[in-house]
Design a protein around this motif. Structure first.
Motif, short mmCIF file in Angstrom:
data_model
loop_
_atom_site.label_atom_id
_atom_site.label_comp_id
_atom_site.label_asym_id
_atom_site.label_seq_id
_atom_site.Cartn_x
_atom_site.Cartn_y
_atom_site.Cartn_z
N LEU A 133 57.96 72.24 60.98
CA LEU A 133 58.92 72.07 62.08
C LEU A 133 60.36 72.06 61.61
O LEU A 133 61.27 71.84 62.40
CB LEU A 133 58.60 70.77 62.83
CG LEU A 133 57.28 70.77 63.62
CD1 LEU A 133 56.93 69.37 64.09
CD2 LEU A 133 57.37 71.72 64.81
N GLN A 183 59.70 68.04 71.62
CA GLN A 183 60.38 69.31 71.85
C GLN A 183 61.48 69.20 72.91
O GLN A 183 61.87 70.20 73.51
CB GLN A 183 59.40 70.42 72.27
CG GLN A 183 59.92 71.82 71.95
CD GLN A 183 59.22 72.90 72.76
OE1 GLN A 183 58.51 72.62 73.71
NE2 GLN A 183 59.42 74.15 72.36
N ASN A 184 61.95 68.03 73.15
CA ASN A 184 63.08 67.89 74.07
C ASN A 184 63.86 66.62 73.73
O ASN A 184 63.32 65.67 73.18
CB ASN A 184 62.62 67.83 75.53
CG ASN A 184 61.85 66.58 75.85
OD1 ASN A 184 60.66 66.48 75.59
ND2 ASN A 184 62.53 65.57 76.41
N HIS A 250 51.04 67.28 77.06
CA HIS A 250 50.92 68.38 76.10
C HIS A 250 49.53 69.02 76.15
O HIS A 250 49.40 70.24 75.96
CB HIS A 250 51.21 67.87 74.68
CG HIS A 250 52.66 67.82 74.34
ND1 HIS A 250 53.56 67.03 75.02
CD2 HIS A 250 53.38 68.48 73.38
CE1 HIS A 250 54.76 67.20 74.50
NE2 HIS A 250 54.68 68.06 73.51
N SER A 253 49.27 71.87 78.66
CA SER A 253 50.02 73.11 78.41
C SER A 253 49.89 73.60 76.96
O SER A 253 50.67 74.45 76.52
CB SER A 253 51.50 72.89 78.74
OG SER A 253 52.04 71.83 77.95
N ASP A 255 49.04 75.55 73.71
CA ASP A 255 48.70 76.90 73.27
C ASP A 255 48.44 76.81 71.76
O ASP A 255 49.37 76.66 70.97
CB ASP A 255 49.84 77.87 73.57
CG ASP A 255 49.53 79.31 73.12
OD1 ASP A 255 48.45 79.53 72.53
OD2 ASP A 255 50.37 80.20 73.34
N ASN A 258 50.49 78.88 69.43
CA ASN A 258 51.95 78.71 69.40
C ASN A 258 52.34 77.25 69.57
O ASN A 258 52.85 76.84 70.60
CB ASN A 258 52.59 79.56 70.52
CG ASN A 258 54.11 79.52 70.45
OD1 ASN A 258 54.70 79.37 69.37
ND2 ASN A 258 54.74 79.64 71.61
N ARG A 260 54.35 73.92 69.65
CA ARG A 260 55.79 73.75 69.93
C ARG A 260 56.41 72.59 69.16
O ARG A 260 57.60 72.61 68.84
CB ARG A 260 55.98 73.51 71.43
CG ARG A 260 55.51 74.65 72.31
CD ARG A 260 55.22 74.15 73.72
NE ARG A 260 54.09 73.20 73.74
CZ ARG A 260 53.61 72.65 74.85
NH1 ARG A 260 54.17 72.92 76.01
NH2 ARG A 260 52.59 71.82 74.78
N ASP A 261 55.62 71.53 68.90
CA ASP A 261 56.18 70.31 68.32
C ASP A 261 55.09 69.54 67.59
O ASP A 261 53.96 70.02 67.45
CB ASP A 261 56.82 69.45 69.41
CG ASP A 261 55.89 69.26 70.60
OD1 ASP A 261 54.67 69.19 70.39
OD2 ASP A 261 56.38 69.19 71.74
N ASP A 264 51.78 68.91 69.48
CA ASP A 264 50.91 70.09 69.54
C ASP A 264 50.11 70.26 68.25
O ASP A 264 48.90 70.54 68.28
CB ASP A 264 51.74 71.35 69.80
CG ASP A 264 52.02 71.56 71.28
OD1 ASP A 264 51.60 70.70 72.08
OD2 ASP A 264 52.64 72.57 71.64
#
Length: 285
Positions: A133, A183-184, A250, A253, A255, A258, A260-261, A264
């Motif tokens: 990351l 991720q935010n 999480h 959603s 994937d 892929n 994201r953070d 995940d």
């Protein structure tokens, strides 16, 4: 009167037994001041100036000495050379972590303060994931620079008037961490964010109190006595519930191709371990 004599006799026997056990253990440990039954060496430590107490002990017993915190022996490494020799020269032997009763109560046996194999695997996964990351790379620097811009904009709103920046400066590193985990980032006045920081700050203060240190030494107090350790538990529970909510979000959603953070990557690792476990059971049956 007879009952009093019996109680005194029992107490004396317990103290002698305790002293005998300590004497047999102390022969295998570095030197240190003689402990008293039950309280150990606590009476010899100045709680307002612990560092000076340790300095005094090191002058008498050397850079490696043993103190008894209650009935628990604790080996103290004093000074740079002693710590360097232990952590670098004998890193494998010293890479474990002591059991901390207050965290056992709060986390109920979770991996965050575990030891042994579970701790090593969790540590390896965390470092590997953080590198993916951007830890130690340019991408993490971008997160920091982005948050610095938000900080500057927030400070401009004060128009040069007197202002206590303690809270907003604490927001900056927390937001960098949140951007990696969730991720935010959060707005500085976001109520969830403010509540999380307040609970973290309160826990940090509670953990440094004398009462919590006493609870760690005499951990029977944790379950039966009132005190701010109960507030610590409530705050950790709130933080835990918030993280569980984020993890569930999480999951919906996710994937796997892929990530994201950090969450995940953690969920993908869990899925892989479940798949391996199920495959093992299938082969075994």
């Amino acid at each position: 009167m007879d009952l009093v004599l019996v109680l005194v006799l029992i107490l004396t026997c317990l103290l002698l037994l305790s002293h005998w056990k300590w004497s047999s253990k102390r022969g295998k440990l570095p030197p240190g001041p003689t402990p008293l039954p039950i309280i150990g060496n606590i009476h010899q430590i100045n709680v307002k100036n612990v560092h000076q107490s340790f300095t005094n002990f090191s002058k008498i017993y050397g850079p490696v000495f043993t103190l008894y915190l209650g009935m628990k022996p604790t080996v103290v490494l004093y000074g740079y050379e002693a710590i360097k020799e232990a952590l670098i020269g004998h890193g494998e032997e010293f890479n474990g972590r002591a059991r901390i009763p207050i965290f056992d109560m709060v986390l109920k046996g979770g991996v965050a303060f575990s030891n042994g194999k579970a701790w090593k695997e969790t540590r390896h996964f965390s470092f590997t994931t953080l590198r993916k990351l951007g830890m130690g790379q340019r991408s993490i620097e971008n997160h920091i620079q982005e948050e610095a811009r938000f900080l500057v904009e927030e400070l401009k709103k004060t128009n040069g008037s007197p202002y206590d920046p303690t809270f907003i400066l604490a927001c900056v590193p927390c937001n960098v961490v949140c951007s990696i985990i969730f991720q935010n980032r959060f707005e500085y006045k976001d109520q969830d964010f403010v509540s999380l920081l307040e609970k973290l700050n309160e826990n940090a203060k509670i953990l440094s109190t004398l009462w919590v240190q006493v609870c760690n030494i005499f951990h029977v107090l944790i379950d039966y006595c009132p005190g701010n350790h109960n507030t610590l538990y409530k705050n950790f529970t709130c933080l835990q519930n918030y993280l569980l909510t984020k993890i569930k979000e999480h999951e919906k959603s996710l994937d796997v191709t892929n990530p994201r953070d950090f969450i995940d990557y953690f969920l993908i690792k869990e899925m892989q371990e479940i798949a391996i476990h199920n495959q093992y059971i299938h082969v075994k049956t």
